[in-house]
Design an enzyme around this catalytic site. Structure first.
Site, mmCIF file in Angstrom:
data_model
loop_
_atom_site.group_PDB
_atom_site.id
_atom_site.type_symbol
_atom_site.label_atom_id
_atom_site.label_comp_id
_atom_site.label_asym_id
_atom_site.label_seq_id
_atom_site.Cartn_x
_atom_site.Cartn_y
_atom_site.Cartn_z
ATOM 1 N N ALA A 222 44.665 48.366 -25.447
ATOM 2 C CA ALA A 222 44.254 48.282 -24.048
ATOM 3 C C ALA A 222 43.814 46.868 -23.688
ATOM 4 O O ALA A 222 44.137 46.355 -22.612
ATOM 5 C CB ALA A 222 43.140 49.284 -23.769
ATOM 6 N N ASP A 313 35.137 46.576 -35.798
ATOM 7 C CA ASP A 313 34.203 45.552 -36.284
ATOM 8 C C ASP A 313 34.508 45.203 -37.740
ATOM 9 O O ASP A 313 34.519 44.037 -38.128
ATOM 10 C CB ASP A 313 32.763 46.044 -36.190
ATOM 11 C CG ASP A 313 32.316 46.335 -34.770
ATOM 12 O OD1 ASP A 313 32.889 45.745 -33.833
ATOM 13 O OD2 ASP A 313 31.393 47.156 -34.604
#
Length: 523
Positions: A222, A313
């Site tokens: 996205a 992460d």
């Protein structure tokens, strides 16, 4: 200009497994990495849900456990520290109880926080999830509704300069849009750019960082679409042909095809460096900034959606640490995907340690011969998870049915089976100058390919006593006509708190007998 792409014929390389020893290289090198961005506190509340509430059709969760972990830039920094990097975090922290908790968690993780900036009166951003039976029931967010004050942002920029001037191998930006990595920080980092050999940006809006010409950006699908103001692709699986005479490899191709089609636009919008598009359950795609280098992709180990929190992460942290440690981009991509797979297998916000990453790489490269350092890192990870360690040893020169039956019995005694192989010189001393028939690496490749064998290593002595002292197995096994009292390893194992088990021996199934029949020309 966009490139026309046929997903069945587009030049692209699927990254192959890498040696498990590569994980330990990060800790050996211990690169100094500065993380700048938005640090959060992740909370996890969990318990059983046995009924619905009377006041509404919602599950009533009976709280049994409450856990907290660093989130956002804090999670990135914690993952870097877990992999052996030397980490400085530059972030804005509040002056509340949650900030005190976050500071303690970061320090416990080995993250240095001397360059974090405290803003009086500011609340710490908290994301708390309510989970039952492994399924997320609800999430609530709490924290500031305005960005940090101008003086705070200026202080963050100054702290970043101080951290970088001390010398760094990399800077990793973890920008979640909460204001810690604002324009002041971007301007400071732009001025510092010549002192930063590696700049990696993991940002919700990576376009704001393009002027700094990052070496790598790590958008998800996205974010990549937003970067070039394009419509994102859906996830659709299509078969991709493999090597000649091999069955086609199935891969989710629609998003991959979209990224390949927009490669030039993505690289240009990112500032000309590499673009790593992370595709969650479908792996990751590396679009090199060099137009002459083929894209590479990885596949992911599927996991529960509820466990994917923080995997991005971990991916960014592992990729940065690997590059900063001198590992080539192709190897770094494998390490990053493997580290993300590790945390997806765990509950809550988790980190990937060197041992866990080494274990994952070893599982993907079955038959690889582990160094003792890497073996002990993997064992430590298994022991942390409460696994029962089984250890056996031998020459395993010409593998036969008796070996396989014995190894299966041994594996049934615990959660992980380690097979330690005598070195070639050790085999020659024990069996004679014409042995081994097969060298150590070949023997390891065959033994490691057996499904019941988890880890393979070698030793140079005539007995594995020294290695047993290091591994401290819960169970030591031996096959043959022995009693535990006859084995020289028994006193060592028992002193270490383990047990010795002598397993069944299949007569007429010995390597020496097989080699003798071959040399005599007998069946």
């Amino acid at each position: 200009m966009d490139r026309p792409v046929d997903p069945l014929t587009a030049p692209m390389t699927m990254i192959q497994p890498v040696p498990a020893a590569l994980a330990g290289h990060i800790a050996e090198r211990a690169p100094r990495i500065v993380v700048v961005g938005d640090a959060l506190l992740d909370g996890w509340l969990s318990g059983p849900a046995r009924r619905l509430g009377r006041d509404g059709p919602v599950p009533v969760v009976e709280l049994a456990e409450s856990r907290s972990a660093p989130g956002g830039a804090g999670n990135v920094a914690a993952n870097l520290a877990a992999l052996g990097a030397s980490v400085e975090l530059v972030a804005v922290l509040g002056a509340d109880t949650e900030a005190a908790t976050l500071r303690g968690l970061l320090q416990d993780a080995g993250v240095r926080i001397a360059h974090c900036v405290t803003e009086p009166g500011r609340r710490t951003a908290v994301k708390c999830r309510l989970v039952s039976a492994g399924q997320a029931v609800a999430r609530y967010d709490d924290g500031p509704d305005v960005p940090p004050a101008p003086s705070t942002r200026a202080a963050v920029a100054g702290a970043l300069g101080t951290a970088v001037h001390s010398g760094v191998d990399a800077v990793l930006v973890a920008d979640y849009g909460l204001g810690a990595a604002a324009a002041e920080v971007r301007a400071a980092l732009e001025a510092l750019r010549p002192k930063v050999p590696l700049l990696v940006v993991d940002a919700r809006s990576p376009a704001a960082w393009a002027r700094l010409r990052p070496d790598v950006i790590t958008p998800n699908a996205a974010e990549a679409a937003a970067l070039i103001a394009a419509e994102p692709a859906a996830s659709v699986t299509a078969p991709i042909p493999g090597p000649p005479h091999a069955p086609p490899v199935s891969r989710t191709s629609a998003r991959t095809e979209w990224a390949l089609h927009h490669r030039d636009a993505l690289v240009a919008a990112a500032g000309g460096g590499d673009v790593l598009v992370t595709l969650d359950i479908d792996g990751a795609l590396r679009l090199p900034g060099d137009p002459g280098t083929e894209p590479q992709f990885t596949t992911a180990r599927p996991g529960a959606e509820a466990r994917a929190c923080g995997a991005g992460d971990t991916f960014a942290a592992a990729y940065t640490a690997a590059l900063a440690a001198g590992i080539p981009a192709e190897g770094a991509l494998v390490l990053a995907q493997s580290a993300a797979d590790v945390v997806v297998d765990q509950d809550g916000t988790a980190v990937c340690s060197t041992g866990a990453l080494t274990a994952r790489l070893a599982a993907a490269d079955r038959g690889g011969l582990l160094t003792h350092r890497d073996l002990l890192a993997i064992v430590a990870d298994h022991r942390r998870r409460g696994h029962r360690i089984v250890f056996t040893n031998g020459c395993f020169d010409v593998l036969h049915r008796g070996h396989v039956a014995y190894l299966r019995q041994a594996r049934a005694l615990g959660d992980v089976l380690i097979v330690a192989l005598n070195s070639d010189e050790s085999v020659s001393r024990l069996k004679g100058p014409e042995r081994p028939v097969n060298p150590l690496e070949d023997r390891a490749g065959v033994v490691g390919a057996i499904d019941c064998v988890d880890l393979v290593t070698g030793f140079t002595q005539d007995t594995p006593a020294r290695l047993i002292e290091m591994v401290r197995p819960d169970v030591y096994t031996k096959g043959g006509d022995y009693t535990p009292q006859m084995l020289p390893e028994t006193p060592i194992v028992e002193r270490l708190g383990g047990e010795v088990r002598v397993l069944d021996y299949l007569s007429d199934h010995s390597t020496t007998a097989i080699v003798g029949r071959i040399r005599a020309g007998r069946p």
